[in-house]
Scaffold this motif. Structure first.
Motif, PDB file in Angstrom:
ATOM      1  N   ALA A   1      -9.432  -2.630   6.419  1.00 41.43           N
ATOM      2  CA  ALA A   1     -10.568  -1.800   5.995  1.00 41.43           C
ATOM      3  C   ALA A   1     -11.455  -2.557   5.012  1.00 41.43           C
ATOM      4  O   ALA A   1     -12.683  -2.494   5.095  1.00 41.43           O
ATOM      5  N   ALA A   2     -10.856  -3.307   4.091  1.00 38.34           N
ATOM      6  CA  ALA A   2     -11.633  -4.088   3.116  1.00 38.34           C
ATOM      7  C   ALA A   2     -12.433  -5.177   3.821  1.00 38.34           C
ATOM      8  O   ALA A   2     -13.613  -5.390   3.523  1.00 38.34           O
ATOM      9  N   ILE A   3     -11.816  -5.863   4.777  1.00 41.79           N
ATOM     10  CA  ILE A   3     -12.523  -6.901   5.528  1.00 41.79           C
ATOM     11  C   ILE A   3     -13.655  -6.269   6.337  1.00 41.79           C
ATOM     12  O   ILE A   3     -14.774  -6.779   6.363  1.00 41.79           O
TER      13      ILE A   3
ATOM     14  N   MET B   1       2.754  -1.213   6.688  1.00 36.63           N
ATOM     15  CA  MET B   1       1.599  -0.981   7.526  1.00 36.63           C
ATOM     16  C   MET B   1       0.407  -0.510   6.696  1.00 36.63           C
ATOM     17  O   MET B   1      -0.728  -0.842   7.023  1.00 36.63           O
ATOM     18  N   ALA B   2       0.676   0.269   5.651  1.00 39.04           N
ATOM     19  CA  ALA B   2      -0.423   0.775   4.819  1.00 39.04           C
ATOM     20  C   ALA B   2      -1.205  -0.383   4.208  1.00 39.04           C
ATOM     21  O   ALA B   2      -2.439  -0.360   4.178  1.00 39.04           O
ATOM     22  N   HIS B   3      -0.495  -1.418   3.739  1.00 40.39           N
ATOM     23  CA  HIS B   3      -1.160  -2.582   3.154  1.00 40.39           C
ATOM     24  C   HIS B   3      -2.030  -3.284   4.209  1.00 40.39           C
ATOM     25  O   HIS B   3      -3.154  -3.700   3.921  1.00 40.39           O
ATOM     26  N   TYR B   4      -1.513  -3.412   5.418  1.00 30.89           N
ATOM     27  CA  TYR B   4      -2.262  -4.051   6.502  1.00 30.89           C
ATOM     28  C   TYR B   4      -3.557  -3.291   6.764  1.00 30.89           C
ATOM     29  O   TYR B   4      -4.627  -3.891   6.882  1.00 30.89           O
TER      30      TYR B   4
END
Length: 145
Positions: A9-11, A1-4
Motif C-alpha cells: 500500500a505504501a509503494i 501478511m499484514a506487513h506485506y
C-alpha cells in the motif's frame, strides 16, 4: 501478511503520487520502471515541504535545514519527486544542491521533477528510499545532478 500489505500500500501510494511527474518532458522514467519499486526488499517513503517566508525560495530554505540535520539515508537506492511552483527546464543551483544533500551516499538515485503552481516559491520533495539489487533506471539513463 499484514506487513506485506502495508508495504504494498505504501509503494502504491508513492507510485500514484509520482505518476503525474512521468508526463513531464524533463523526466525519463516510465511507469514500468517506477513499478520496479514493488521488487524492492525494503521501502521507506517521506514527504518534505518547505515553509519559507516570502523572501526565501523554498529549495534554499530546505538546503539550510538539511545541512543542519544529519539525514542519513538508511537504504541504498532513492527515487525523488521534486515539485516546484514554477516550471523551468533545468534545476536551479539550490534545487541541485537540495537533491545532492538528500541523496547523499545512495548507490543509485532517480530524480523526477514536477510543477504545481499552487506551491508558489515553496518546494515539495516526495522521496522513497529502498533496497534492491538494481536501480530503477539503468546507469546509461540516469540523470546527472
Amino acid at each position: 501478511m499484514a506487513h506485506y500489505y502495508e508495504r504494498m500500500a505504501a509503494i502504491s501510494r508513492f507510485i500514484v503520487q509520482a505518476i503525474p511527474a512521468l508526463s513531464d518532458e524533463r523526466n525519463n522514467m516510465s511507469l514500468d520502471q517506477l513499478c520496479g519499486l514493488f521488487q524492492s526488499d525494503l521501502f521507506s517513503p517521506e514527504t518534505i515541504t518547505s515553509y519559507a517566508d516570502e523572501n526565501t525560495y523554498g529549495a534554499k530554505y530546505l538546503c539550510e535545514l538539511l545541512e543542519m540535520e544529519d539525514i542519513n539515508t538508511r537504504l541504498d537506492r532513492m527515487v525523488v519527486v521534486l515539485t516546484t511552483g514554477e516550471w523551468h527546464q533545468e534545476l536551479t543551483q539550490d534545487e541541485q544542491r537540495l537533491c545532492k544533500l538528500l541523496i547523499g551516499d545512495c548507490k543509485s538515485s532517480d530524480i523526477l521533477v514536477a510543477t504545481d503552481p499552487s506551491l508558489g516559491r515553496q518546494v515539495r520533495i516526495d522521496y522513497a528510499t529502498f533496497n534492491s539489487e538494481h536501480p530503477l533506471i539503468g546507469k546509461q539513463y540516469e540523470k546527472e545532478i
